[in-house]
Design a protein around this motif. Structure first.
Motif, mmCIF file in Angstrom:
data_model
loop_
_atom_site.group_PDB
_atom_site.id
_atom_site.type_symbol
_atom_site.label_atom_id
_atom_site.label_comp_id
_atom_site.label_asym_id
_atom_site.label_seq_id
_atom_site.Cartn_x
_atom_site.Cartn_y
_atom_site.Cartn_z
ATOM 1 N N GLU A 81 -37.200 -26.126 -13.778
ATOM 2 C CA GLU A 81 -38.282 -27.317 -14.572
ATOM 3 C C GLU A 81 -39.594 -26.668 -14.257
ATOM 4 O O GLU A 81 -40.331 -26.664 -15.233
ATOM 5 C CB GLU A 81 -38.054 -28.485 -14.143
ATOM 6 N N HIS A 82 -39.900 -26.303 -13.206
ATOM 7 C CA HIS A 82 -41.235 -25.752 -12.887
ATOM 8 C C HIS A 82 -41.801 -24.726 -13.737
ATOM 9 O O HIS A 82 -42.773 -24.267 -14.123
ATOM 10 C CB HIS A 82 -41.460 -25.652 -11.215
ATOM 11 N N PHE A 83 -40.551 -23.639 -13.367
ATOM 12 C CA PHE A 83 -40.746 -22.340 -14.414
ATOM 13 C C PHE A 83 -41.344 -22.699 -15.887
ATOM 14 O O PHE A 83 -42.069 -22.188 -16.332
ATOM 15 C CB PHE A 83 -39.503 -21.427 -14.135
ATOM 16 N N TYR A 87 -45.493 -22.876 -15.111
ATOM 17 C CA TYR A 87 -45.907 -21.406 -15.139
ATOM 18 C C TYR A 87 -45.748 -20.610 -16.697
ATOM 19 O O TYR A 87 -46.882 -20.244 -17.032
ATOM 20 C CB TYR A 87 -44.734 -20.603 -14.208
ATOM 21 N N VAL A 88 -44.728 -20.544 -17.214
ATOM 22 C CA VAL A 88 -44.605 -19.891 -18.362
ATOM 23 C C VAL A 88 -44.795 -20.794 -19.704
ATOM 24 O O VAL A 88 -45.064 -20.359 -20.797
ATOM 25 C CB VAL A 88 -43.263 -19.007 -18.831
ATOM 26 N N ILE A 160 -50.396 -15.898 -16.166
ATOM 27 C CA ILE A 160 -49.467 -16.733 -15.442
ATOM 28 C C ILE A 160 -50.165 -17.151 -13.911
ATOM 29 O O ILE A 160 -49.981 -16.204 -13.240
ATOM 30 C CB ILE A 160 -48.014 -16.325 -15.432
ATOM 31 N N GLU A 161 -50.448 -18.316 -13.831
ATOM 32 C CA GLU A 161 -51.105 -18.772 -12.687
ATOM 33 C C GLU A 161 -50.078 -19.150 -11.535
ATOM 34 O O GLU A 161 -49.383 -20.114 -12.014
ATOM 35 C CB GLU A 161 -52.038 -19.857 -13.021
ATOM 36 N N VAL A 170 -43.802 -16.635 -3.725
ATOM 37 C CA VAL A 170 -43.586 -16.011 -5.068
ATOM 38 C C VAL A 170 -44.292 -14.470 -5.038
ATOM 39 O O VAL A 170 -45.455 -14.164 -4.471
ATOM 40 C CB VAL A 170 -44.212 -16.689 -6.275
ATOM 41 N N ALA A 171 -43.589 -13.290 -5.285
ATOM 42 C CA ALA A 171 -43.921 -12.065 -5.029
ATOM 43 C C ALA A 171 -45.039 -11.763 -6.360
ATOM 44 O O ALA A 171 -45.113 -12.184 -7.196
ATOM 45 C CB ALA A 171 -42.836 -11.130 -5.393
#
Length: 185
Positions: A81-83, A87-88, A160-161, A170-171
């Motif tokens: 969900e967060h992705f 993010y995207v 992408i922040e 996160v890498a």
């Protein structure tokens, strides 16, 4: 989801039409794209999309792929969900695409033994486009071709922040792996 599948079905003929009409085209709608953005000592940040479409034009070595962002599956639903939302921004940028060329590709020289080729092209993700290059292993698979490989991307290259609060989890460099088995159209 139905709207996204409709968009995908509309996109594939356009992609196929963009490639030469007389050439040998090989396609898949079930390619796999995985990414790994995990950092040691923290929870795994990884996902896979098993419904990536791809097209190979054997006469020219042209290669293209399309992945719907909401097709990535994570181990944790909250991470997924967060992705998509943070993010995207999957509603705003529903797909990632690659369009490029397999350098020196000669279909007559491809056998069941894997051979390394360089694929170069443009990856479009989150509304940004960046040139990428990857070493791919290509082999004959039945009446088609198998293409596997990987490359690295950086979230900032695609605007992408990563929020400061989770940035250490996160890498900075995200590994992307792909696996396609393409069959004659």
């Amino acid at each position: 989801m139905k709207l996204q599948k409709t968009r995908l079905l509309l996109w594939i003929p356009l992609l196929l039409g963009a490639l030469s009409a007389n050439a040998q085209k090989y396609i898949t709608k079930t390619g796999s794209v995985k990414f790994e953005a995990s950092v040691p000592s923290f929870e795994e940040v990884a996902a896979e999309n098993k419904s990536t479409s791809a097209v190979l034009e054997t006469a020219t070595g042209d290669f293209a792929a399309l992945t719907l962002m909401k097709g990535f599956r994570f181990k944790l639903a909250l991470m997924e969900e967060h992705f998509n939302e943070n993010y995207v921004e999957s509603d705003k940028y529903p797909k990632a695409s690659f369009k490029g060329k397999i350098e020196g590709f000669d279909a007559s020289k491809v056998t069941t033994a894997e051979k390394a080729f360089t694929i170069t092209g443009e990856l479009t993700l989150h509304g940004k486009t960046k040139k990428v290059s990857s070493t791919a292993k290509i082999s004959k698979s039945g009446a088609g071709y198998k293409i596997t490989g990987s490359f690295m991307v950086k979230p900032e290259d695609f605007a992408i922040e990563i929020p400061k609060i989770v940035s250490k989890k996160v890498a900075n460099d995200i590994a992307v792996d792909y696996n396609f088995v393409l069959n004659k159209q």
